[in-house]
Design an enzyme around this catalytic site. Structure first.
Site, PDB file in Angstrom:
ATOM      1  N   SER A 184       9.608 -47.513  30.343  1.00 23.72           N
ATOM      2  CA  SER A 184       8.745 -48.752  30.568  1.00 23.72           C
ATOM      3  C   SER A 184       9.189 -49.338  31.946  1.00 23.72           C
ATOM      4  O   SER A 184      10.311 -48.878  32.721  1.00 23.72           O
ATOM      5  CB  SER A 184       9.620 -49.804  29.706  1.00 23.72           C
ATOM      6  OG  SER A 184       8.967 -50.888  29.961  1.00 23.72           O
ATOM      7  N   TYR A 197      16.926 -53.627  25.560  1.00 21.81           N
ATOM      8  CA  TYR A 197      15.683 -52.567  25.670  1.00 21.81           C
ATOM      9  C   TYR A 197      15.628 -52.218  26.994  1.00 21.81           C
ATOM     10  O   TYR A 197      15.444 -50.948  27.128  1.00 21.81           O
ATOM     11  CB  TYR A 197      14.571 -53.467  25.075  1.00 21.81           C
ATOM     12  CG  TYR A 197      13.246 -52.591  25.339  1.00 21.81           C
ATOM     13  CD1 TYR A 197      12.711 -51.836  24.503  1.00 21.81           C
ATOM     14  CD2 TYR A 197      12.363 -52.806  26.236  1.00 21.81           C
ATOM     15  CE1 TYR A 197      11.559 -51.232  24.585  1.00 21.81           C
ATOM     16  CE2 TYR A 197      11.086 -52.119  26.570  1.00 21.81           C
ATOM     17  CZ  TYR A 197      10.860 -51.396  25.698  1.00 21.81           C
ATOM     18  OH  TYR A 197       9.556 -50.729  25.970  1.00 21.81           O
TER      19      TYR A 197
HETATM   20  P1  NAD Z   1       4.514 -49.353  18.392  1.00 18.36           P
HETATM   21  O1  NAD Z   1       5.144 -50.253  17.392  1.00 18.36           O
HETATM   22  O2  NAD Z   1       2.957 -49.152  18.133  1.00 18.36           O
HETATM   23  O3  NAD Z   1       5.086 -47.926  18.514  1.00 18.36           O
HETATM   24  C1  NAD Z   1       6.535 -47.545  18.207  1.00 18.36           C
HETATM   25  C2  NAD Z   1       6.747 -47.088  16.957  1.00 18.36           C
HETATM   26  O4  NAD Z   1       8.117 -46.569  16.847  1.00 18.36           O
HETATM   27  C3  NAD Z   1       6.659 -47.793  15.675  1.00 18.36           C
HETATM   28  O5  NAD Z   1       5.320 -47.336  15.098  1.00 18.36           O
HETATM   29  C4  NAD Z   1       7.432 -47.236  14.632  1.00 18.36           C
HETATM   30  O6  NAD Z   1       7.101 -46.584  13.625  1.00 18.36           O
HETATM   31  C5  NAD Z   1       8.348 -46.425  15.781  1.00 18.36           C
HETATM   32  N1  NAD Z   1       9.829 -46.715  15.535  1.00 18.36           N
HETATM   33  C6  NAD Z   1      10.565 -47.744  15.707  1.00 18.36           C
HETATM   34  N2  NAD Z   1      11.823 -47.556  15.343  1.00 18.36           N
HETATM   35  C7  NAD Z   1      12.069 -46.556  14.703  1.00 18.36           C
HETATM   36  C8  NAD Z   1      12.975 -45.907  14.049  1.00 18.36           C
HETATM   37  N3  NAD Z   1      14.336 -46.384  13.992  1.00 18.36           N
HETATM   38  N4  NAD Z   1      12.831 -44.685  13.540  1.00 18.36           N
HETATM   39  C9  NAD Z   1      11.531 -44.160  13.707  1.00 18.36           C
HETATM   40  N5  NAD Z   1      10.591 -44.794  14.151  1.00 18.36           N
HETATM   41  C10 NAD Z   1      10.777 -45.856  14.584  1.00 18.36           C
HETATM   42  O7  NAD Z   1       4.500 -49.719  19.794  1.00 18.36           O
HETATM   43  P2  NAD Z   1       4.025 -49.202  21.331  1.00 18.36           P
HETATM   44  O8  NAD Z   1       4.143 -50.143  22.239  1.00 18.36           O
HETATM   45  O9  NAD Z   1       3.006 -48.272  21.273  1.00 18.36           O
HETATM   46  O10 NAD Z   1       5.702 -48.336  21.533  1.00 18.36           O
HETATM   47  C11 NAD Z   1       5.471 -46.943  21.945  1.00 18.36           C
HETATM   48  C12 NAD Z   1       6.394 -46.776  23.012  1.00 18.36           C
HETATM   49  O11 NAD Z   1       6.033 -47.469  24.180  1.00 18.36           O
HETATM   50  C13 NAD Z   1       7.936 -47.512  22.991  1.00 18.36           C
HETATM   51  O12 NAD Z   1       8.796 -46.663  23.510  1.00 18.36           O
HETATM   52  C14 NAD Z   1       7.957 -48.780  23.814  1.00 18.36           C
HETATM   53  O13 NAD Z   1       9.280 -49.144  24.121  1.00 18.36           O
HETATM   54  C15 NAD Z   1       7.083 -48.191  25.054  1.00 18.36           C
HETATM   55  N6  NAD Z   1       6.470 -49.184  25.826  1.00 18.36           N
HETATM   56  C16 NAD Z   1       5.513 -50.315  25.413  1.00 18.36           C
HETATM   57  C17 NAD Z   1       5.087 -51.164  26.046  1.00 18.36           C
HETATM   58  C18 NAD Z   1       4.134 -52.313  25.669  1.00 18.36           C
HETATM   59  O14 NAD Z   1       3.963 -53.182  26.326  1.00 18.36           O
HETATM   60  N7  NAD Z   1       3.774 -52.029  24.165  1.00 18.36           N
HETATM   61  C19 NAD Z   1       5.500 -51.321  27.411  1.00 18.36           C
HETATM   62  C20 NAD Z   1       6.450 -50.192  28.095  1.00 18.36           C
HETATM   63  C21 NAD Z   1       6.776 -49.260  27.008  1.00 18.36           C
END
Ligand code: NAD
Ligand code: MG
Length: 291
Positions: A184, A197
């Site tokens: 991130s 986080y």
């Molecule tokens: P999202 O909620 O759509 O996806 C995250 C997924 O992680 C969820 O769908 C869930 O099923 C899974 N998850 C969470 N806890 C879990 C557990 N204990 N066991 C199994 N699965 C689990 O959100 P996203 O934003 O698409 O996140 C995807 C990645 O992107 C993550 O690593 C997040 O940190 C990263 N990220 C997101 C952003 C943002 O702004 N959305 C920014 C930087 C990084």
């Protein structure tokens, strides 16, 4: 050509709140996962991919793109409330003519991580691409407000699981395979709301770079890279952040990114076109600086 500042909705977004892990169905406006736009060109033909958190958000867009590039995809996700999101992703994978396998469970447990890899091997016979993308976060205003159990759970989901999954997958990955970890922009400029986080995302950077060295030793031939998204419009946001209305304002583009804008970075890092790229992090941040 389109002005990146105007390509997608900018804040203010409608006021909204979801309970973690959140679902695509409740997200307003809907996110773009490339459903109507991503065009494949056989870049991942015949490959077998595992994507954690592939039900929604960034993982969903990656699953759709990978399938349209010719890969079979196993999607791991956490909760029964995400069954519908996971089935929707699977339907796009199948529409692309590829196999979709779903597995639900908590990756903070090593036993479940092993189960994910065993299922992938049973269904696909091998793993060519492992995308460690699932994560947990929760905004907390002060140090005292972070429950110790939440601190530990955040590390378990975001970084311990990555170790468990890589360790279980390595014996099934042939030379030419790759691992892609989602970090991130918080690894570079941590928001005070996300102390735990952000620390896990910094750990992921170091882990990825170091594992990249280890897995290119002794002829193993496995590349390891990371993608560092900026603010991306996914269910994670209204389920964990206090003011989703303003989300993405703090980028030079002035808006949140869409999952569809992040997925091509994963396609690049998974494809033969990145054969000389390992130990790298590719930022997809709407212009937020990561140097
Ligand atoms: P999202 O909620 O759509 O996806 C995250 C997924 O992680 C969820 O769908 C869930 O099923 C899974 N998850 C969470 N806890 C879990 C557990 N204990 N066991 C199994 N699965 C689990 O959100 P996203 O934003 O698409 O996140 C995807 C990645 O992107 C993550 O690593 C997040 O940190 C990263 N990220 C997101 C952003 C943002 O702004 N959305 C920014 C930087 C990084
Ligand atoms: Mg989800």
């Amino acid at each position: 050509m389109q002005n990146p500042e105007e390509k997608y909705p900018a804040p203010p977004f409608p006021d909204q709140k979801q309970t973690p892990p959140g679902t695509e169905g409740e997200l307003r406006p809907k996110a773009d996962h490339g459903e109507d736009s991503y065009k494949g060109s056989g870049k991942l033909a015949g490959k077998k991919a595992v994507i954690t958190g592939g039900d929604s958000g960034i993982g969903k867009a990656v699953a759709i793109a990978f399938a349209r590039e010719g890969a079979d995809v196993l999607i791991s996700y956490l909760s029964p409330v995400e069954d519908e999101d996971a089935r929707d992703t699977a339907s796009y994978v199948e529409q692309a003519g590829q196999k979709a396998v779903l597995i639900r469970g908590d990756i903070s447990k090593e036993a479940h991580c092993k189960e994910i890899i065993e299922k992938a091997v049973a269904e696909f016979g091998q793993i060519d691409i492992l995308v460690n993308n699932a994560a947990f976060q929760m905004a907390r205003k002060t140090l005292q407000e972070i429950p110790s159990e939440e601190w530990e759970y955040t590390f378990a989901v975001n970084i311990h699981a990555m170790f468990y999954l890589c360790k279980a997958a390595e014996p099934h990955m042939k030379p030419g395979s790759c691992i892609i970890n989602t970090t991130s922009v918080n690894a570079y400029s941590p928001t005070p709301l996300l102390l735990h986080y952000a620390a896990t995302k910094a750990a992921i950077q170091n882990f990825s770079a170091n594992l990249a060295q280890i897995l290119l030793e002794g002829g193993k031939g496995i590349r390891v890279n990371a993608v560092a998204p900026g603010p991306i419009w996914t269910p994670l946001i209204p389920s964990t952040m206090p003011e989703p209305e303003t989300f993405g304002e703090n980028t030079p583009t002035g808006r949140a990114g869409q999952p569809a804008e992040v997925a091509p970075a994963y396609v690049f890092l998974a494809s033969e076109e990145s054969s000389y790229v390992s130990g790298a992090t590719l930022p997809v941040t709407g212009g937020r600086i990561t140097i």
